[in-house]
Design an enzyme around this catalytic site. Structure first.
Site, PDB file in Angstrom:
ATOM      1  N   SER A  59      78.278  57.697  44.142  1.00  0.00           N
ATOM      2  CA  SER A  59      78.532  58.767  43.196  1.00  0.00           C
ATOM      3  C   SER A  59      79.489  59.743  43.880  1.00  0.00           C
ATOM      4  O   SER A  59      79.699  59.655  45.098  1.00  0.00           O
ATOM      5  CB  SER A  59      77.238  59.472  42.799  1.00  0.00           C
ATOM      6  OG  SER A  59      76.620  60.022  43.941  1.00  0.00           O
ATOM      7  N   ASP A 112      54.891  49.546  46.016  1.00  0.00           N
ATOM      8  CA  ASP A 112      56.178  50.203  46.071  1.00  0.00           C
ATOM      9  C   ASP A 112      56.113  51.286  47.118  1.00  0.00           C
ATOM     10  O   ASP A 112      55.107  51.976  47.236  1.00  0.00           O
ATOM     11  CB  ASP A 112      56.503  50.829  44.703  1.00  0.00           C
ATOM     12  CG  ASP A 112      57.180  49.837  43.800  1.00  0.00           C
ATOM     13  OD1 ASP A 112      57.955  49.012  44.330  1.00  0.00           O
ATOM     14  OD2 ASP A 112      56.932  49.870  42.589  1.00  0.00           O
ATOM     15  N   GLU A 160      66.952  62.791  45.560  1.00  0.00           N
ATOM     16  CA  GLU A 160      67.736  62.698  46.787  1.00  0.00           C
ATOM     17  C   GLU A 160      68.970  63.581  46.686  1.00  0.00           C
ATOM     18  O   GLU A 160      69.292  64.342  47.589  1.00  0.00           O
ATOM     19  CB  GLU A 160      68.190  61.250  47.052  1.00  0.00           C
ATOM     20  CG  GLU A 160      67.076  60.307  47.437  1.00  0.00           C
ATOM     21  CD  GLU A 160      66.467  59.622  46.240  1.00  0.00           C
ATOM     22  OE1 GLU A 160      66.673  60.112  45.110  1.00  0.00           O
ATOM     23  OE2 GLU A 160      65.780  58.614  46.426  1.00  0.00           O
ATOM     24  N   LYS A 184      80.004  59.490  47.935  1.00  0.00           N
ATOM     25  CA  LYS A 184      78.909  59.246  48.883  1.00  0.00           C
ATOM     26  C   LYS A 184      78.136  58.019  48.414  1.00  0.00           C
ATOM     27  O   LYS A 184      78.057  57.733  47.207  1.00  0.00           O
ATOM     28  CB  LYS A 184      77.990  60.468  48.983  1.00  0.00           C
ATOM     29  CG  LYS A 184      77.053  60.671  47.808  1.00  0.00           C
ATOM     30  CD  LYS A 184      75.968  61.678  48.169  1.00  0.00           C
ATOM     31  CE  LYS A 184      74.708  61.514  47.327  1.00  0.00           C
ATOM     32  NZ  LYS A 184      74.883  61.745  45.896  1.00  0.00           N
ATOM     33  N   GLN A 206      77.339  49.086  39.734  1.00  0.00           N
ATOM     34  CA  GLN A 206      78.452  48.306  40.263  1.00  0.00           C
ATOM     35  C   GLN A 206      78.993  48.919  41.561  1.00  0.00           C
ATOM     36  O   GLN A 206      79.121  48.234  42.569  1.00  0.00           O
ATOM     37  CB  GLN A 206      79.595  48.209  39.240  1.00  0.00           C
ATOM     38  CG  GLN A 206      79.331  47.189  38.147  1.00  0.00           C
ATOM     39  CD  GLN A 206      78.405  47.766  37.093  1.00  0.00           C
ATOM     40  OE1 GLN A 206      78.491  48.955  36.767  1.00  0.00           O
ATOM     41  NE2 GLN A 206      77.504  46.933  36.582  1.00  0.00           N
ATOM     42  N   THR A 207      79.329  50.232  41.499  1.00  0.00           N
ATOM     43  CA  THR A 207      79.956  50.846  42.676  1.00  0.00           C
ATOM     44  C   THR A 207      78.925  51.266  43.702  1.00  0.00           C
ATOM     45  O   THR A 207      79.213  51.346  44.884  1.00  0.00           O
ATOM     46  CB  THR A 207      80.761  52.096  42.269  1.00  0.00           C
ATOM     47  OG1 THR A 207      79.846  53.041  41.701  1.00  0.00           O
ATOM     48  CG2 THR A 207      81.828  51.753  41.241  1.00  0.00           C
TER      49      THR A 207
END
Lengths: 679, 599
Positions: free
Chosen positions: A375, A298, A339, A392, A371-372
């Protein structure tokens, strides 16, 4: 658990091991190791011969004694290796105290002894309680002291949901209250598995160990045949070889060195892994680690330092940087990811913006959803701030969002997105209603020294594949910076699983680390799946190793330990077989000396007498086992210098060395045996 | 050890190196069921007809069990066929000398011997075999046993080269194609070349010539059945004959000699084998015969490299073979050139070394070279008496055979024997690079190790077991004409030769007795078929495996290190088993000779 291995001469391990060596003489146990079993029979026959030997009884008795020592030394090696594990198991066992659990039954708590807990039971733990069994937190959040298993004194957070819900029986809750669903009953818990592993109680032979045992058994059979047929050849040649001498030849020829140390090597390999705080569910997994040639790593936390950080605001044309920064900060206020937090911090540092005060007025936060994939925040228009919706998200997600609203994605912003991505950053696009305000640049910081580590892996013949959810451009830039061989961008759990299957179909052995529940299928599919101890119970069950330190870089150590174990076996086998040359030159001339004095030139070591020659060879054969115990326990050093260089180096040391050393050793012992007038 | 001899050695190795690649490339075509050769217009129809006649579907490939069973059935049937011919020889045509039927044990021994590519001969060809027996019963096997060996090697190489499949090819197709496209055409040309050198090829009865000087000889007495008569102590009874006339052998010799060499059969048309002026007329015929022994075996290493797409590996295997070959030649040649110190003290030694039992035409070097070549490969043809070599000179052929005849080796058998050692070397040292041992991408694990060790075990059990029985049983000792360490060498040699399917003999041993014929026959069967079954199982397993792609961590199977490793494994794992017995035999004999004692 101690990180430092105990000294090889640690009395607490060596003393019980001596007793254990005698217990292991039980023929039923010896039978599992054909080489040492034959030695045992030889020792018994020689002992019997010592009573009937008409002449040179002293010599035969000494032979018998050293043959017994050979068997005992081999047993001692195994006992020491096991003893080192036992010491660790004992400290683990202390953690597995049987406690009284507080079981939730129909909403009420009832005390029940921990061993009676069943899978699916719910138990409550509050500050000060020892967690009674392995399970998942289904309610609440708590800090937990896991020092009992990890040795790490700083407490860790365990909370319901997400990837930090797994708790281990035997650890202690330090604060707050949690409800746990039991996932493992007594005897099947993580701690139990660890103890079993450490003790080697359920240690099964690994595939390479089985193959090696077959080789050694076959060699033993061949040498048995050589010695048995030597009797008739001797009769023909008017040289009746006495039984003890034939036994001495046999024991010297069969590969007792590796036969005696084989199990110690396997046990100590797992032991070394445990010292690095890695639990393997089987020795097979450790061995597979040596074979791994593809590592899936990762990106986050392994290749890069923690998380991406916001490093710049790149406004769209006609937008001031302040406006972009303010909007980005608003959109990130509810974003608790590192972040998100780094955006808030950057806006504060660059423009001294403090969004929280503003946002406390009548704002509705829109959290990130799968889904979107955005945020943001919605202002209702009250308290002075004009009504608007700020979002964003990744460029792709914003594009879709704008399409729905009928907005335009400016070409300049598209360009900025590409530039950021190409430079290895992650672009986040910020929009206010239908206006694109610009791009926030998030960047990864590659860990120091990781590039050199990958170069080493490449030299070992291992390909590293970086796995990241980033877009391909970003991924490519980081991959280049970190020096990995390949990368997988926009990786989903399914894609990861598919990738592992593809690599395996192409004949590769794959190792990976993972912590989340959605990593579980990939962890199970990988040949070596290392689950992080901080990970979910599902991940810990799926992998065949658990890293108690939850350090993804440790995969590289694990590979090294696996390789070391295989190399040690190969090196000692080569050494053992190469030893035979000198032993032939010691024993065969000695056997023929009486009938054919002309054989003297073959006595190249100029050993004093036939009896001292045979005795010296047998003594050397026994002592070499003791001398090599440290090497068996420590393992042959592994250097990532490529297969050919390792092979040449080890062939020189253990092959050529294996031919030369016994000549010197047997000669030295012969000098001593003669000086002490033992024969 | 003269310059001219050194030159010939260099020429020999250079010639061998030069034919390896073309032979390998041609083998690629022959061993590919759809491969094209320039002989297709002539042989393709014949090939198809053969398949139709025996009912073989050439496109249908076999897995390792089917392949092995087909090979075993074929060997059994052809062995019984030969047995029948030998037993009924007196009733069959082409028998101008009127030879009688062979005794059951001799017929068994001979049928097995030729079926297994051994060609051990407990008889003298010219005084036992009719032309029909020579041409049909024996020459048939010279072709088919060689073709079988090549087919098996091809199947093993396919197992290594292929992956994720079960099949290894079709035994019948391999057998037919090797015989038609490889052995027959080359032998045809080779036989003509040999005839040009003066070798005979006719059907005339033997001719007789009056001796200028009658001579007395002492031979073992035989009864009516052709069996030697023994006294009470079990020793053969000798009788003295005065010879006044010589029978000069005739017959179809060149055709049999060509395949005897090329197919590493080695069974001589006459008892003197390649020492006989008819069977080896000129220095050139001698050179070509030695070259043809190695030709196919050497080409198979190139075939291996080609098939596994790693030509360096093929050449590395070849290099290991050559290293062992040169070591053997130099030791044997040196010992023979040094000669016998006792002869030298007595002043009866030949100037150029030990000439006892050697053809003056060939001398020390060509005898030593021939002896090394014929025992490196499992040929067994001889142009000198190995029994009369100096102890260390005789040690070399014996040792070569005991290694398993992997130095180029019998056609096919040499390669598959060598690959067993390759697999063991890879397994033992492979662990040392820190990976599960891999051979060309295939994992070597318990099953593979088990099969490789089984093959090795068969060798040791059969040689040491039978020899140990012989040296303490009255049946075994009955045939022995020499005592001491030399007698032990003779017995070891006999069983090594039989088990290794070599067929050459340390004479001095009368083996035409029921006990020897039977035990040697069993050793031949063991050495051939018990060895093949585990090897074919290995091939089947390797074919089924997936291949892991090579990387920097992959065990290198080419280059100097690998060759050294392979040599080390052969010497440590393969040779050490025989060292104690060899010490009691040739080594002690050598040391005794230095102290003035001979046997």
């Amino acid at each position: 658990m101690t990180a430092k291995p105990p000294s090889l001469l640690d009395w607490h391990i060596a003393a019980p091991a001596v007793g254990e060596s005698f217990k292991k003489l039980d023929p039923r146990r010896m039978f599992r190791n054909p080489v040492m079993f034959v030695t045992l029979i030889g020792a018994a026959l020689t002992t019997a011969a010592a009573f009937t030997a008409p002449a040179s009884r002293g010599f035969v008795i000494q032979l018998a004694v050293w043959l017994w020592f050979t068997v005992l030394f081999a047993n001692f090696a195994e006992a020491v290796a096991e003893g080192r594990g036992k010491a660790q198991a004992d400290s683990l066992r202390k953690a597995r105290k049987d406690t009284v659990a507080r079981r939730l039954h129909d909403g009420r708590e009832e005390p029940i002894p921990a061993p009676e807990l069943r899978q699916g039971d719910l138990v409550v733990c509050e500050a000060g309680d020892v967690i009674p069994a392995d399970g998942e937190v289904i309610e609440g959040i708590a800090s937990v002291d896991e020092a009992a298993i990890t040795g790490e004194s700083a407490p860790v957070i365990r909370e319901s949901g997400g990837d930090r819900c797994a708790v281990t029986g035997g650890t202690r809750v330090i604060s707050d209250r949690i409800v746990i669903r039991v996932t493992a009953e007594k005897g099947h818990g993580f701690l139990d598995r660890m103890i079993a592993m450490v003790e080697g109680a359920r240690r099964q032979k690994t595939p390479n160990e089985i193959a090696l045992t077959i080789l050694l058994a076959a060699l033993t059979f061949i040498f048995l045949l050589v010695c048995v047929t030597l009797k008739p050849f001797g009769i023909y040649s008017a040289t009746p070889f006495p039984l003890p001498v034939l036994v001495a030849l046999l024991v010297c020829l069969i590969p007792t060195t590796i036969g005696g140390l084989l199990s110690a090597i396997g046990i100590s390999g797992i032991d070394r892994l445990i010292r690095r705080n890695v639990m393997a569910t089987s020795g097979r997994a450790v061995e597979a680690a040596g074979d791994v040639d593809v590592l899936l790593l990762d990106k986050t936390g392994t290749i890069t330092l923690g998380n991406r950080m916001a490093t710049a605001f790149l406004p769209a044309p006609h937008v001031t940087p302040e406006r972009l920064a303010a909007a980005a900060q608003f959109a990130s206020l509810a974003d608790e990811t590192p972040e998100g937090r780094s955006i808030v911090v950057l806006a504060k540092q660059q423009f001294n913006l403090r969004g929280r005060e503003v946002a406390e007025q009548q704002a509705k936060f829109v959290p990130f959803t799968a889904q979107t994939r955005m945020s943001g925040v919605d202002f209702s228009g009250a308290n002075g701030h004009p009504p608007c919706a700020i979002r964003k998200g990744a460029a792709e997600a914003i594009r879709v969002y704008l399409d729905q609203l009928g907005g335009q994605f400016p070409a300049a912003v598209s360009q900025a997105v590409d530039e950021v991505a190409r430079a290895g950053g992650t672009p986040l696009v910020v929009v206010e209603d239908r206006d694109v305000l610009g791009v926030v640049q998030l960047k990864d910081v590659v860990k120091g020294g990781i590039k050199e580590r990958f170069a080493q892996l490449r030299a070992m013949g291992i390909r590293t594949v970086m796995i990241t959810g980033d877009n391909p451009l970003t991924a490519a830039a980081i991959a280049a910076e970190a020096g990995v061989d390949d990368f997988m961008a926009q990786a989903t759990p399914e894609a990861k699983l598919r990738r592992i299957r593809e690599e395996q179909a192409a004949g590769h052995l794959v190792a990976m680390t993972g912590d989340g529940t959605n990593d579980a299928p990939a962890l199970a599919q990988a040949d070596v799946g290392v689950a992080m101890n901080t990970g979910t119970q599902a991940a810990r069950e799926a992998g065949n190793m658990v890293d108690l330190d939850s350090n993804p870089t440790k995969l590289i150590d694990i590979v090294e330990i696996g390789k070391q174990m295989l190399i040690t076996r190969g090196a000692l086998t080569t050494f053992s077989i190469a030893n035979d040359v000198a032993k032939y030159f010691a024993i065969v001339p000695a056997m023929l000396m009486a009938t054919f004095p002309v054989i003297a030139p073959l006595n190249v070591m100029r050993l004093a007498s036939p009896e001292s020659a045979i005795l010296s060879a047998v003594i050397f054969n026994a002592l070499v086992i003791i001398a090599l115990i440290p090497l068996a326990l420590r393992g042959v050093a592994y250097k990532p210098i490529g297969a050919l260089a390792i092979l040449q180096r080890n062939l020189l040391i253990y092959g050529l060395g294996g031919v030369v050393i016994p000549f010197l050793g047997i000669k030295a012992i012969d000098v001593l045996v003669t000086a002490l007038k033992l024969v | 050890m003269e310059a001219a001899d050194w030159f010939q050695l260099v020429v020999y190795v250079a010639a061998l190196a030069a034919i390896t690649k073309p032979m390998g490339l041609y083998l690629m075509r022959v061993l590919d069921a759809n491969g094209r050769t320039w002989l297709d217009p002539l042989l393709r129809p014949l090939e198809r007809l053969t398949y139709r006649f025996v009912g073989v579907k050439p496109d249908c490939e076999q897995d390792w069990k089917q392949y092995t069973v087909a090979m075993l059935i074929f060997s059994l049937v052809s062995c019984l066929f030969t047995y029948a011919i030998l037993r009924l020889q007196h009733l069959l045509p082409l028998n101008p000398q009127g030879f009688g039927a062979l005794s059951p044990d001799l017929a068994f021994n001979t049928a097995v011997s030729f079926t297994t590519n051994t060609n051990w001969q407990s008889y003298s060809g010219e005084s036992t075999m009719s032309y029909l027996s020579q041409m049909v019963a024996l020459t048939l096997h010279n072709f088919t046993s060689a073709a079988t060996g090549i087919a098996l090697a091809a199947a093993l190489v396919r197992g290594i080269a292929r992956h994720s499949v079960k099949t290894l090819g079709n035994f019948w197709v391999d057998l037919v194609r090797v015989t038609y496209y490889l052995l027959l055409p080359i032998c045809l040309v080779f036989a003509v070349v040999l005839v040009s050198q003066g070798m005979i090829q006719n059907f005339k009865p033997y001719t007789t010539a009056k001796l200028v000087e009658p001579m007395k000889i002492s031979v073992a007495k035989v009864d009516q059945d052709g069996k030697p008569v023994t006294d009470k102590a079990g020793r053969p009874v000798m009788e003295t004959h005065t010879v006044t006339e010589q029978t000069i052998v005739q017959g179809p010799m060149a055709s049999q000699v060509a395949i005897k060499m090329l197919g590493t059969n080695g069974g001589g048309y006459v008892n003197a084998n390649a020492a006989h002026p008819f069977e080896n007329p000129t220095p050139l015929s001698n050179f070509l015969q030695m070259l043809s022994i190695f030709a196919i075996g050497s080409g198979l290493t190139y075939f291996l490299g080609r098939m596994v797409s790693n030509q360096a590996h093929g050449w590395s295997v070849w290099a290991a073979m050559m290293a062992l070959f040169l070591g053997g030649v130099l030791l044997c040649w040196h010992s023979e050139a040094a000669g016998n110190p006792i002869h030298q003290q007595l002043g009866v030694a030949a100037a150029d070394g030990n000439m006892e039992g050697k053809e003056v035409r060939f001398g020390v070097f060509n005898s030593a070279l021939f002896a090394t070549v014929t025992t490196d490969a499992s040929c067994g043809a001889v142009n000198a008496m190995h029994d009369s070599f100096t102890p260390l000179g005789g040690f070399v052929p014996l040792f070569n055979i005991q290694l398993g005849e992997i130095i180029v080796g019998g056609v096919g058998a040499g390669l598959y024997g060598m690959l067993v050692f390759v697999i063991l070397a890879v397994f033992i040292a492979g662990l040392m690079v820190g990976r599960t041992p891999e051979y060309l991408g295939k994992k070597i694990q318990s099953y593979e190790v088990k099969m490789a060790m089984l093959a090795l075990l068969v060798l040791a059990v059969s040689i040491l077991g039978f020899a140990a029985w012989a040296v303490v049983s009255s049946w075994g000792l009955a045939g022995l004409n020499n005592g001491g360490p030399h007698g032990l060498s003779e017995i070891l040699y006999a069983f090594s030769s039989a088990n290794g399917n070599n067929g050459s003999a340390f004479a001095g041993l009368t083996t035409n007795t029921p006990w020897w014929n039977t035990t040697l026959g069993l050793a031949m069967l063991t050495g051939r078929f018990l060895m093949i079954v585990p090897i074919m199982a290995l091939a089947g397993l390797l074919a089924r495996q997936k291949v892991s792609p090579p990387s920097a961590g992959t065990f290198p199977v080419a280059g100097g290190t690998f060759v050294g490793l392979l040599l080390g494994t052969i010497l440590l794992v393969g040779a050490l088993n025989f060292l104690p017995a060899l010490t009691l035999g040739p080594v002690v004999e050598h040391l005794l000779m230095l102290h003035g004692k001979l046997f």
